[in-house]
Design a protein around this motif. Structure first.
Motif, PDB file in Angstrom:
ATOM      1  N   SER A  94       0.363  -0.929   0.293  1.00  0.00           N
ATOM      2  CA  SER A  94       0.427  -0.118  -0.169  1.00  0.00           C
ATOM      3  C   SER A  94       0.774   1.612   0.106  1.00  0.00           C
ATOM      4  O   SER A  94       0.296   2.272  -0.250  1.00  0.00           O
ATOM      5  N   ASN A  95       2.034   1.331   0.591  1.00  0.00           N
ATOM      6  CA  ASN A  95       3.164   2.802   0.261  1.00  0.00           C
ATOM      7  C   ASN A  95       3.629   2.219  -1.254  1.00  0.00           C
ATOM      8  O   ASN A  95       4.588   3.861  -1.104  1.00  0.00           O
ATOM      9  N   LEU A  96       3.334   1.585  -1.711  1.00  0.00           N
ATOM     10  CA  LEU A  96       4.150   2.050  -3.308  1.00  0.00           C
ATOM     11  C   LEU A  96       3.131   2.179  -3.949  1.00  0.00           C
ATOM     12  O   LEU A  96       2.811   1.739  -5.265  1.00  0.00           O
ATOM     13  N   GLY A  97       2.552   3.547  -3.918  1.00  0.00           N
ATOM     14  CA  GLY A  97       1.172   4.364  -5.105  1.00  0.00           C
ATOM     15  C   GLY A  97       1.687   4.175  -6.237  1.00  0.00           C
ATOM     16  O   GLY A  97       1.267   4.263  -6.911  1.00  0.00           O
ATOM     17  N   ALA A  98       3.480   4.699  -6.689  1.00  0.00           N
ATOM     18  CA  ALA A  98       3.476   4.909  -7.711  1.00  0.00           C
ATOM     19  C   ALA A  98       4.426   3.686  -8.882  1.00  0.00           C
ATOM     20  O   ALA A  98       4.435   3.896  -9.764  1.00  0.00           O
ATOM     21  N   LEU A  99       4.194   2.619  -8.620  1.00  0.00           N
ATOM     22  CA  LEU A  99       4.121   1.262  -8.783  1.00  0.00           C
ATOM     23  C   LEU A  99       3.392   0.803  -9.523  1.00  0.00           C
ATOM     24  O   LEU A  99       1.808   1.321  -9.757  1.00  0.00           O
ATOM     25  N   LEU A 100       4.399   0.673 -11.454  1.00  0.00           N
ATOM     26  CA  LEU A 100       3.801   0.707 -12.312  1.00  0.00           C
ATOM     27  C   LEU A 100       3.199  -0.898 -12.778  1.00  0.00           C
ATOM     28  O   LEU A 100       2.721  -1.488 -13.497  1.00  0.00           O
ATOM     29  N   LEU A 101       4.300  -1.346 -12.182  1.00  0.00           N
ATOM     30  CA  LEU A 101       5.032  -3.038 -12.930  1.00  0.00           C
ATOM     31  C   LEU A 101       5.626  -4.255 -11.685  1.00  0.00           C
ATOM     32  O   LEU A 101       6.380  -3.855 -10.259  1.00  0.00           O
ATOM     33  N   LEU A 102       4.304  -5.148 -11.080  1.00  0.00           N
ATOM     34  CA  LEU A 102       5.081  -6.061  -9.963  1.00  0.00           C
ATOM     35  C   LEU A 102       5.227  -7.378 -10.656  1.00  0.00           C
ATOM     36  O   LEU A 102       4.021  -7.936 -11.187  1.00  0.00           O
ATOM     37  N   ASP A 103       6.618  -8.181 -10.536  1.00  0.00           N
ATOM     38  CA  ASP A 103       6.706  -9.866 -10.699  1.00  0.00           C
ATOM     39  C   ASP A 103       6.547 -10.504  -9.607  1.00  0.00           C
ATOM     40  O   ASP A 103       7.658 -10.428  -8.653  1.00  0.00           O
ATOM     41  N   LEU A 104       5.778 -10.941  -9.685  1.00  0.00           N
ATOM     42  CA  LEU A 104       5.512 -12.024  -8.803  1.00  0.00           C
ATOM     43  C   LEU A 104       5.588 -13.634  -9.102  1.00  0.00           C
ATOM     44  O   LEU A 104       5.025 -14.163  -8.076  1.00  0.00           O
ATOM     45  N   SER A 105       6.090 -13.606 -10.226  1.00  0.00           N
ATOM     46  CA  SER A 105       6.075 -15.282 -10.489  1.00  0.00           C
ATOM     47  C   SER A 105       7.460 -16.134  -9.401  1.00  0.00           C
ATOM     48  O   SER A 105       7.529 -15.644  -9.004  1.00  0.00           O
ATOM     49  N   SER A 106       6.287 -17.539  -9.875  1.00  0.00           N
ATOM     50  CA  SER A 106       7.186 -18.381  -9.600  1.00  0.00           C
ATOM     51  C   SER A 106       7.040 -17.928  -7.855  1.00  0.00           C
ATOM     52  O   SER A 106       8.811 -18.432  -6.945  1.00  0.00           O
ATOM     53  N   CYS A 107       6.401 -17.442  -6.961  1.00  0.00           N
ATOM     54  CA  CYS A 107       6.319 -17.005  -5.713  1.00  0.00           C
ATOM     55  C   CYS A 107       6.062 -18.560  -5.022  1.00  0.00           C
ATOM     56  O   CYS A 107       5.783 -18.003  -3.815  1.00  0.00           O
ATOM     57  N   SER A 108       5.887 -19.580  -5.343  1.00  0.00           N
ATOM     58  CA  SER A 108       4.518 -20.154  -4.432  1.00  0.00           C
ATOM     59  C   SER A 108       3.366 -20.099  -3.707  1.00  0.00           C
ATOM     60  O   SER A 108       3.119 -20.646  -2.650  1.00  0.00           O
ATOM     61  N   ILE A 109       2.794 -18.645  -4.176  1.00  0.00           N
ATOM     62  CA  ILE A 109       1.053 -18.007  -3.598  1.00  0.00           C
ATOM     63  C   ILE A 109       0.206 -19.308  -4.010  1.00  0.00           C
ATOM     64  O   ILE A 109       0.125 -19.197  -5.195  1.00  0.00           O
ATOM     65  N   THR A 110      -0.258 -19.789  -2.777  1.00  0.00           N
ATOM     66  CA  THR A 110      -1.344 -20.895  -2.658  1.00  0.00           C
ATOM     67  C   THR A 110      -2.489 -19.305  -2.655  1.00  0.00           C
ATOM     68  O   THR A 110      -3.901 -20.234  -2.602  1.00  0.00           O
ATOM     69  N   TYR A 111      -2.599 -18.706  -1.732  1.00  0.00           N
ATOM     70  CA  TYR A 111      -4.023 -17.326  -2.115  1.00  0.00           C
ATOM     71  C   TYR A 111      -3.730 -15.993  -1.922  1.00  0.00           C
ATOM     72  O   TYR A 111      -2.451 -15.435  -1.305  1.00  0.00           O
ATOM     73  N   LEU A 112      -4.836 -15.556  -2.506  1.00  0.00           N
ATOM     74  CA  LEU A 112      -4.224 -14.436  -2.667  1.00  0.00           C
ATOM     75  C   LEU A 112      -5.871 -13.102  -1.588  1.00  0.00           C
ATOM     76  O   LEU A 112      -6.807 -13.593  -1.801  1.00  0.00           O
ATOM     77  N   HIS A 113      -5.327 -13.009  -1.002  1.00  0.00           N
ATOM     78  CA  HIS A 113      -6.560 -12.186   0.317  1.00  0.00           C
ATOM     79  C   HIS A 113      -6.773 -10.455  -0.445  1.00  0.00           C
ATOM     80  O   HIS A 113      -5.977 -10.000  -1.520  1.00  0.00           O
ATOM     81  N   LYS A 114      -8.233 -10.416  -0.882  1.00  0.00           N
ATOM     82  CA  LYS A 114      -8.453  -9.293  -1.668  1.00  0.00           C
ATOM     83  C   LYS A 114      -7.706  -8.273  -1.791  1.00  0.00           C
ATOM     84  O   LYS A 114      -8.645  -7.538  -2.285  1.00  0.00           O
ATOM     85  N   ASP A 115      -7.657  -7.528  -0.128  1.00  0.00           N
ATOM     86  CA  ASP A 115      -6.783  -6.378   0.180  1.00  0.00           C
ATOM     87  C   ASP A 115      -5.334  -6.419  -0.416  1.00  0.00           C
ATOM     88  O   ASP A 115      -4.504  -5.815  -0.048  1.00  0.00           O
ATOM     89  N   THR A 116      -4.780  -8.053  -0.940  1.00  0.00           N
ATOM     90  CA  THR A 116      -3.522  -7.870  -1.280  1.00  0.00           C
ATOM     91  C   THR A 116      -2.513  -6.902  -1.977  1.00  0.00           C
ATOM     92  O   THR A 116      -1.571  -6.230  -1.549  1.00  0.00           O
ATOM     93  N   PHE A 117      -3.276  -6.213  -2.935  1.00  0.00           N
ATOM     94  CA  PHE A 117      -3.114  -4.864  -3.768  1.00  0.00           C
ATOM     95  C   PHE A 117      -4.419  -4.115  -3.714  1.00  0.00           C
ATOM     96  O   PHE A 117      -4.171  -2.750  -4.317  1.00  0.00           O
TER      97      PHE A 117
END
Length: 368
Positions: A94-117
């Motif tokens: 939430s502190n990265l308001g200027a972010l344009l690209l986010l790469d979360l590939s191959s991080c073994s993520i199993t669940y995304l909360h509705k407020d993650t982004f």
């Protein structure tokens, strides 16, 4: 000579401090490359105004609560791929308001909360490929107002609900290839969505008879759904159109949604009729009581035992009050009087009030 040597030593010390302070490399565009440095955290010695940060292939530990990389609010690009992140807490970016690209590939993520982004209103590209997502938490896309490219390739998705498809409709580029899609009748909404997007590379993983086939090329029978059959017009009355499914049954649509105005009108009409009937009955009862009051019988003086003078005065008042009415209601009063002059008067027409004065007069004469 001595000042030159001293200057060289200072330069070496400064360079050594920089190398020891952070193992990342910086370029002139403000990009910090920390790829494969076995880092647990982002180096604290990095400039806070960097616009790009590559932390891929490390062993990062993300906080369970609060924000991540709070020292770098100017980041436009962040690469966290190939780190064992597993799960991401709400509002971690939430502190990265200027972010344009986010790469979360191959991080073994199993669940995304509705407020993650949450807070990434300017994010343009989100890469989530090669993770273990089995389902999508529907509202996780809602904070991403500017999202243009979403990569969900090679996860564990077997189906997508209709609401998620409606939310992803606002994202121009969505990649869903490489997921173990189950091609049955519930796959029909996704098939229609893929056909509109012309995504021809999405293939079925099960059942075995459809494995490897393109989803957009399948028909309703392949998916296990029965097609609407429209019969000729002459037979339509005997056999109405129906749509059936191997998994679901569509109930008939009712028509009771517009019946409430008729119900209200019926109730109002019933109340109005009841009021009219009550008023009519009340008026009839009133007229009946009034008529009985006008035609009541005169009281019997002989039975009551009252004074004769009293009854005679009452009789005179009643007679005077009804004088006008009697003159109109009894025709030929003079004729009746003429007929009574013959001297024959029946006893039953002589009132008690007229007999009493004669008896008193006779008693008075006898006493004298």
């Amino acid at each position: 000579m001595a000042p030159a040597c001293l200057l060289g030593v200072c330069s070496l010390l400064c360079a050594w401090s920089v190398v020891v302070g952070h193992p990342c490399s910086l370029n002139r565009q403000g990009w910090a490359d920390c790829n494969g440095k076995n880092l647990l955290h982002a180096p604290s010695s990095l400039p806070s105004n960097i616009t790009g940060l590559d932390l891929s292939f490390n062993s990062l530990v993300v906080p369970q609560h609060g924000t991540f990389l709070r020292r770098f609010p100017s980041l436009h690009s962040l690469n966290l791929s190939n780190n064992a992140l597993l799960a991401l807490s709400p509002g971690i970016f939430s502190n990265l308001g200027a972010l344009l690209l986010l790469d979360l590939s191959s991080c073994s993520i199993t669940y995304l909360h509705k407020d993650t982004f949450k807070g990434l209103g300017n994010l343009h590209t989100l890469l989530l490929r090669n993770n273990s997502l089995q389902e999508l938490e529907v509202p996780f896309i809602l904070p991403l107002k500017a999202l243009f490219h979403l990569d969900l390739q090679h996860n564990a998705l077997v189906s997508v609900d209709t609401w998620s498809l409606q939310l992803m409709e606002a994202v121009p580029q969505v990649q869903l290839e490489g997921n173990p899609w189950v091609c049955n009748c519930s796959m029909y909404p996704l098939q229609q969505w893929l056909q509109r997007r012309q995504a021809v590379q999405v293939t079925c993983a099960s059942p075995p008879r459809l494995q490897g086939q393109k989803v957009v090329a399948l028909d309703s029978k392949d998916l296990g759904c029965l097609v609407r059959q429209r019969l000729p017009r002459e037979d339509s009355t005997a056999w109405p159109d129906t749509v059936t499914s191997s998994n679901t049954t569509t109930p008939p649509v009712g028509k009771g949604g517009k019946s409430w105005p008729y119900l209200v009108g019926f109730i109002v009409a019933a109340i109005g009729i009841s009021i009219l009937i009550a008023l009519a009955a009340k008026c009839k009862l009133f007229h009946k009581n009034f008529a009985s009051y006008r035609h009541r019988l005169l009281p019997e003086t002989s039975s009551t035992g009252g004074s004769p003078m009293e009854h005679s005065s009452n009789w005179d008042r009643d007679s005077s009050s009804r004088g006008v009415c009697d003159s109109h209601s009894i025709p030929g009063a003079a004729d009746l009087q003429a007929e009574d002059d013959d001297g024959f008067i029946e006893d039953n027409y002589i009132q008690t009030s007229e007999q009493l004065p004669e008896e008193e007069e006779r008693e008075l004469r006898l006493s004298i």
